[in-house]
Design a protein around this motif. Structure first.
Motif, short mmCIF file in Angstrom:
data_model
loop_
_atom_site.label_atom_id
_atom_site.label_comp_id
_atom_site.label_asym_id
_atom_site.label_seq_id
_atom_site.Cartn_x
_atom_site.Cartn_y
_atom_site.Cartn_z
N GLU A 7 40.97 28.89 41.36
CA GLU A 7 41.74 29.82 40.67
C GLU A 7 41.83 31.14 41.47
N GLU A 8 43.06 31.43 41.68
CA GLU A 8 43.15 32.56 42.72
C GLU A 8 43.45 34.06 41.91
N ALA A 9 44.13 33.88 40.70
CA ALA A 9 44.69 34.99 40.09
C ALA A 9 44.76 34.82 38.65
N HIS A 10 44.24 35.48 37.54
CA HIS A 10 44.31 35.52 36.27
C HIS A 10 43.88 36.63 35.35
N PRO A 11 44.19 36.85 34.44
CA PRO A 11 43.39 37.89 33.46
C PRO A 11 41.95 37.28 33.17
N ALA A 12 41.00 38.20 32.84
CA ALA A 12 39.68 37.61 32.54
C ALA A 12 39.75 36.84 31.18
N SER A 13 38.97 35.75 31.23
CA SER A 13 39.12 35.14 29.83
C SER A 13 38.53 35.52 28.65
N GLY A 14 37.90 36.92 28.74
CA GLY A 14 37.45 37.38 27.39
C GLY A 14 38.70 38.12 26.72
N THR A 15 39.61 38.35 27.68
CA THR A 15 41.05 38.94 27.03
C THR A 15 42.24 38.10 27.89
N PRO A 16 42.55 36.91 27.65
CA PRO A 16 43.30 36.01 28.67
C PRO A 16 44.60 36.58 28.59
N LYS A 17 44.92 37.63 27.65
CA LYS A 17 46.27 38.08 27.77
C LYS A 17 46.23 39.85 28.13
N VAL A 18 46.96 40.28 28.61
CA VAL A 18 47.11 41.94 28.71
C VAL A 18 48.52 42.33 27.98
N ALA A 19 48.43 43.52 27.74
CA ALA A 19 49.43 44.32 27.07
C ALA A 19 49.83 45.32 27.78
N GLY A 20 51.04 46.07 27.53
CA GLY A 20 51.70 47.21 28.07
C GLY A 20 52.98 47.59 27.68
N GLN A 21 53.80 47.96 28.69
CA GLN A 21 55.25 48.29 28.42
C GLN A 21 55.75 47.93 29.74
N LEU A 22 57.29 47.65 29.57
CA LEU A 22 57.97 47.42 30.77
C LEU A 22 58.16 48.77 31.64
N ASN A 23 58.12 48.65 32.79
CA ASN A 23 58.03 49.61 33.90
C ASN A 23 59.40 50.41 33.69
N ALA A 45 49.47 50.10 28.83
CA ALA A 45 49.38 50.83 27.83
C ALA A 45 48.51 52.00 27.82
N ALA A 46 48.71 52.98 27.02
CA ALA A 46 47.89 54.05 27.10
C ALA A 46 46.33 53.56 26.35
N ASN A 47 45.47 54.15 26.94
CA ASN A 47 44.03 54.03 26.59
C ASN A 47 43.69 52.47 26.28
N GLN A 48 44.18 51.69 27.32
CA GLN A 48 43.90 50.26 27.40
C GLN A 48 43.51 49.95 28.84
N ALA A 49 42.49 49.01 29.06
CA ALA A 49 41.92 48.68 30.16
C ALA A 49 41.57 47.13 30.22
N TYR A 50 41.88 46.61 31.16
CA TYR A 50 41.75 44.98 31.63
C TYR A 50 41.01 44.69 32.78
N ASP A 51 40.31 43.59 32.71
CA ASP A 51 39.82 43.04 33.90
C ASP A 51 40.71 42.04 34.33
N LEU A 52 41.17 42.13 35.55
CA LEU A 52 41.85 40.82 36.14
C LEU A 52 40.73 40.25 37.31
N LYS A 53 41.15 38.90 37.25
CA LYS A 53 40.12 38.21 38.11
C LYS A 53 41.10 37.71 39.38
N PHE A 54 40.43 37.74 40.59
CA PHE A 54 40.96 37.34 41.73
C PHE A 54 40.03 36.66 42.60
N ALA A 55 40.56 35.81 43.39
CA ALA A 55 39.54 35.01 44.47
C ALA A 55 40.35 34.98 45.78
N THR A 56 39.72 35.04 46.95
CA THR A 56 40.12 34.61 48.11
C THR A 56 40.00 33.24 48.61
#
Length: 223
Positions: free
Chosen positions: A139-155, A191-202
Motif C-alpha cells: 500500500e503506497e498511499a492512503h488516509p490513515a485508517s483511524g480517519t479513512p476519509k478526509v474533509a476539506g473544500q475545493l481549491n 478545512a479550517a482547524n482540521q488535521a489528518y494523517d496521510l500514510k505513504f510508503a516507498t
C-alpha cells in the motif's frame, strides 16, 4: 512533492503480468451533491494481502482457474489516473480519476449551475504499487485508517477558478470492452482547524506518515 501516476486502464482490467502502480478513488461526497457518489465500479486489485487501509471494501476473491486467481475484488467510486500533493499542511491534494457515466452526470449537473458550496465532506483514496525487491505488492498511499476519509473544500484560487472538472466525452476502458468512463479532476484543500494523517510508503517495509491540515488555538488537540 508526492506525485503518483497510475496505470488507470490496468486498474479497470487487471493484467497479471503487469506490475504497475494502480489506485482507486474510494469515497467522494461534497460540493452540493445529494449524497456520496456511488461505489459502482467493481474491479480486481492485484493487492491480495490484509489491508492496512480500512476505508476500502473487499469483495470475494477470484476463483481458482481464473487468470486473476488470488486477486481480490473491490468496489470503488473511480480508478485513479494520478494523485499529487505538495507535502505542505495547506497544499491541495490533486486527483484525476475515471468514474461511471452516472456519477459523471451528477457532477456535470452541479457544474452547469453555480456551486452553492465547495465543501468536500468525504474523500478517500487507496494506491498500491509493486516492490521489486521482495516481489510483493504494498500500500503506497492512503488516509490513515483511524480517519479513512478526509474533509476539506475545493481549491478555488479565484472566485471563478474552482478546481473541479468532468470530461464531456467518455473513453473506453479497453478497445475490446464496451465500457465507457469519464475523467474527473479536482483539487481539495484542508478545512479550517482540521488535521489528518496521510500514510505513504516507498516499499513494503518503508512506511511513513505526513500531516495534512492544521489545528490552531484552544480547539486544537495535542496528539
Amino acid at each position: 512533492m508526492y506525485d503518483y501516476s497510475c496505470d488507470w486502464k490496468s486498474g479497470f482490467v487487471m493484467d497479471p503480468l503487469k506490475k504497475q502502480r494502480v489506485g482507486y478513488l474510494v469515497d467522494l461526497n461534497g460540493f452540493g451533491l445529494s449524497g456520496a457518489l456511488a461505489k459502482d465500479i467493481e474491479v480486481y486489485t492485484p493487492f491480495n494481502e490484509t489491508k492496512t487501509y480500512a476505508g476500502i471494501e473487499d469483495l470475494a476473491p477470484a476463483t481458482s482457474g481464473d487468470e486473476t486467481s488470488g486477486a481480490n475484488k473491490v468496489k470503488v467510486v473511480g480508478v485513479l489516473e494520478s494523485f499529487s500533493w505538495g507535502g505542505g499542511v495547506g497544499d491541495p491534494i490533486c486527483i484525476s480519476a475515471y468514474i461511471s457515466s452516472e456519477n459523471a452526470n451528477q457532477v456535470q449537473i452541479k457544474q452547469q449551475t453555480t456551486l452553492k458550496t465547495t465543501v468536500v465532506k468525504d474523500l478517500g483514496w487507496w494506491i498500491v504499487n509493486y516492490d521489486e525487491e521482495v516481489k510483493s505488492w504494498f500500500e503506497e498511499a492512503h488516509p490513515a485508517s483511524g480517519t479513512p476519509k478526509v474533509a476539506g473544500q475545493l481549491n478555488a484560487p479565484g472566485k471563478t477558478d474552482i478546481r473541479l472538472s468532468v470530461a464531456s466525452e467518455p473513453v473506453k476502458v479497453a478497445p475490446n470492452i464496451d465500457v465507457n468512463v469519464y475523467n474527473i479532476y479536482f483539487e481539495i484543500v484542508p478545512a479550517a482547524n482540521q488535521a489528518y494523517d496521510l500514510k505513504f510508503a516507498t516499499s513494503k517495509s518503508k512506511k511513513f506518515v505526513k500531516g495534512w491540515g492544521m489545528k490552531v488555538g484552544t480547539l486544537a488537540k495535542v496528539e
